[in-house]
Design a protein around this motif. Structure first.
Motif, PDB file in Angstrom:
ATOM      1  N   ILE A 185     -21.862  11.677 -20.784  1.00 38.91           N
ATOM      2  CA  ILE A 185     -22.867  11.104 -19.883  1.00 38.91           C
ATOM      3  C   ILE A 185     -23.405  12.229 -19.013  1.00 38.91           C
ATOM      4  O   ILE A 185     -22.636  12.962 -18.385  1.00 38.91           O
ATOM      5  N   ILE A 186     -24.724  12.357 -18.957  1.00 41.36           N
ATOM      6  CA  ILE A 186     -25.350  13.389 -18.142  1.00 41.36           C
ATOM      7  C   ILE A 186     -26.186  12.732 -17.049  1.00 41.36           C
ATOM      8  O   ILE A 186     -26.776  11.661 -17.266  1.00 41.36           O
ATOM      9  N   GLU A 238     -26.078  17.626 -14.447  1.00 43.77           N
ATOM     10  CA  GLU A 238     -24.619  17.615 -14.366  1.00 43.77           C
ATOM     11  C   GLU A 238     -24.030  16.685 -15.414  1.00 43.77           C
ATOM     12  O   GLU A 238     -24.465  15.537 -15.571  1.00 43.77           O
ATOM     13  N   LEU A 239     -23.035  17.172 -16.145  1.00 48.38           N
ATOM     14  CA  LEU A 239     -22.319  16.340 -17.104  1.00 48.38           C
ATOM     15  C   LEU A 239     -21.299  15.511 -16.330  1.00 48.38           C
ATOM     16  O   LEU A 239     -20.315  16.029 -15.812  1.00 48.38           O
ATOM     17  N   LEU A 240     -21.529  14.208 -16.263  1.00 49.11           N
ATOM     18  CA  LEU A 240     -20.693  13.325 -15.444  1.00 49.11           C
ATOM     19  C   LEU A 240     -19.392  12.957 -16.118  1.00 49.11           C
ATOM     20  O   LEU A 240     -18.368  12.760 -15.446  1.00 49.11           O
ATOM     21  N   ALA A 241     -19.401  12.841 -17.427  1.00 50.09           N
ATOM     22  CA  ALA A 241     -18.196  12.438 -18.150  1.00 50.09           C
ATOM     23  C   ALA A 241     -18.308  12.896 -19.594  1.00 50.09           C
ATOM     24  O   ALA A 241     -19.408  13.089 -20.123  1.00 50.09           O
ATOM     25  N   GLY A 242     -17.130  13.076 -20.240  1.00 46.76           N
ATOM     26  CA  GLY A 242     -17.116  13.426 -21.644  1.00 46.76           C
ATOM     27  C   GLY A 242     -17.520  14.863 -21.892  1.00 46.76           C
ATOM     28  O   GLY A 242     -17.292  15.755 -21.076  1.00 46.76           O
ATOM     29  N   SER A 243     -18.168  15.097 -23.024  1.00 44.69           N
ATOM     30  CA  SER A 243     -18.561  16.449 -23.429  1.00 44.69           C
ATOM     31  C   SER A 243     -19.833  16.380 -24.252  1.00 44.69           C
ATOM     32  O   SER A 243     -20.288  15.297 -24.645  1.00 44.69           O
ATOM     33  N   CYS A 295     -23.402  11.281 -29.574  1.00 42.54           N
ATOM     34  CA  CYS A 295     -24.599  11.437 -28.764  1.00 42.54           C
ATOM     35  C   CYS A 295     -24.202  11.620 -27.313  1.00 42.54           C
ATOM     36  O   CYS A 295     -23.084  11.316 -26.901  1.00 42.54           O
ATOM     37  N   VAL A 296     -25.136  12.130 -26.535  1.00 43.27           N
ATOM     38  CA  VAL A 296     -25.006  12.233 -25.085  1.00 43.27           C
ATOM     39  C   VAL A 296     -26.158  11.439 -24.483  1.00 43.27           C
ATOM     40  O   VAL A 296     -27.306  11.606 -24.902  1.00 43.27           O
TER      41      VAL A 296
END
Length: 354
Positions: free
Chosen positions: A166-167, A118-123, A133-134
């Motif tokens: 953030i993932i 799940e992508l918690l924040a941002g993109s 970066c992620v």
């Protein structure tokens, strides 16, 4: 007694939600297959050239007389995502003077497919963003003491990156865009056509001279197993409904219909046909495996022997490769789906027995 029944009903709903949630995660990998090489692969530049070449060849074939629309269904070009992985890279937060170790993954293609979660924040980072970066939530907590860190800067082996997203993840991982000249040792193929099978991936790799891969992850196999468990509570519920309806029918049969062998035979035949139709419908909706797992004949036992041998070899290779994030994600999601499916099915049966 009612409290117990309500509790069992709540358990059925909760476990059913767990089954559906994690099962759909596995199904998302149904059209995908990923290969891993230790010291081979392709560069991003080669991937782009190859995809463009295949696209042009397909357009040329489609433009030939009598070829418009003929045989094109289910033969779409695959979406290919490549990446490489570097272990235990030095990561630091210059502002807080915090250092740690992280796995850095350079991605060429769809970054979302490389590290499921799940992508918690941002993109995610777009294809032109070399500075972005992620990072995983675990790395964010370690370096910044927070997961709300989009826009923050960190340094990995002397190069600075800006956090774009953030993932969710327990491991310390950073994803960035690979350069077009970087060797991508992991390749994921996503076929959107109806006739997807891993044989299409193997044919593709054979044409590119990349047959000596170290391991192969078949998303369609996991999705097929997940489909069975997703449909199990539905099958149990339908069987319980048919069973109750059959009991009521037998009760009224004694009162209304004459008791003779012909009537009894017809009633039993109707019951058998109902069960057969139920199983056929369940099989048709939920049991979907790639074409590679469908034998030419039901009694083709040699097919299953060969297939089980191939699976055991691939499985052993996967176990020897410790950095397979998708494998861990799929196995974990499949276990949760099975737990929810079996638990809700058992509670359904126990509720109907009371």
């Amino acid at each position: 007694m009612k409290i117990l029944q309500y509790g069992m009903l709540a358990g059925i709903l909760i476990l059913g939600a767990v089954c559906v949630t994690f099962g759909t995660r596995v199904l998302a990998f149904g059209p995908a297959a990923t290969v891993h090489y230790k010291d081979r692969g392709m560069t991003g530049e080669q991937l782009d050239e190859l995809c463009e070449q295949q696209r042009q060849e397909k357009e040329e074939k489609a433009s030939l007389p009598g070829q418009q629309g003929a045989g094109q269904e289910g033969k779409e070009l695959p979406d290919i995502t490549g990446w490489y992985r570097q272990e235990e890279q030095n990561a630091e937060n210059p502002a807080l003077n915090i250092e740690t170790q992280t796995d850095r993954i350079g991605v060429w293609g769809n970054m979302r497919d490389v590290l499921p979660g799940e992508l918690l924040a941002g993109s995610y980072v777009n294809s032109l963003d070399e500075e972005g970066c992620v990072i995983s939530s675990a790395l964010s907590e370690k370096l910044f003491r927070s997961t709300d860190t989009t826009g923050c800067t960190l340094r990995v082996d002397g190069k600075e990156y800006v956090v774009r997203g953030i993932i969710a993840g327990s491991g310390q991982i950073l994803l960035n865009r690979a350069k077009k000249t970087d060797l991508l040792c992991n390749l994921e193929f996503r076929y959107q056509g109806k006739e997807y099978s891993t044989s299409a991936v193997r044919d593709f790799l054979t044409r590119q001279g990349l047959t000596n891969y170290d391991s192969l992850l078949e998303g369609g196999l996991y999705a097929g197993i997940a489909g069975i468990f997703l449909g199990l509570p539905v099958l149990v519920l339908a069987a319980l409904v048919i069973r109750r309806g059959w009991k009521r029918f037998r009760h009224y049969q004694v009162r209304i219909l004459p008791r003779n062998q012909t009537v009894s035979f017809l009633c039993q035949l109707a019951g058998i046909l109902s069960i057969g139709c139920l199983l056929a419908l369940w099989f048709w909706i939920f049991v979907r495996f790639p074409a590679d797992y469908v034998p030419a004949g039901v009694s083709d036992f040699e097919f299953w022997i060969v297939k089980f041998h191939e699976l055991s070899v691939d499985r052993q290779k996967l176990l020897n490769y410790q950095g397979w994030y998708q494998e861990a994600y799929l196995l974990g999601s499949l276990k949760q789906c099975m737990f929810g499916s079996l638990g809700s099915s058992l509670l359904l049966y126990l509720t109907a027995r009371r």
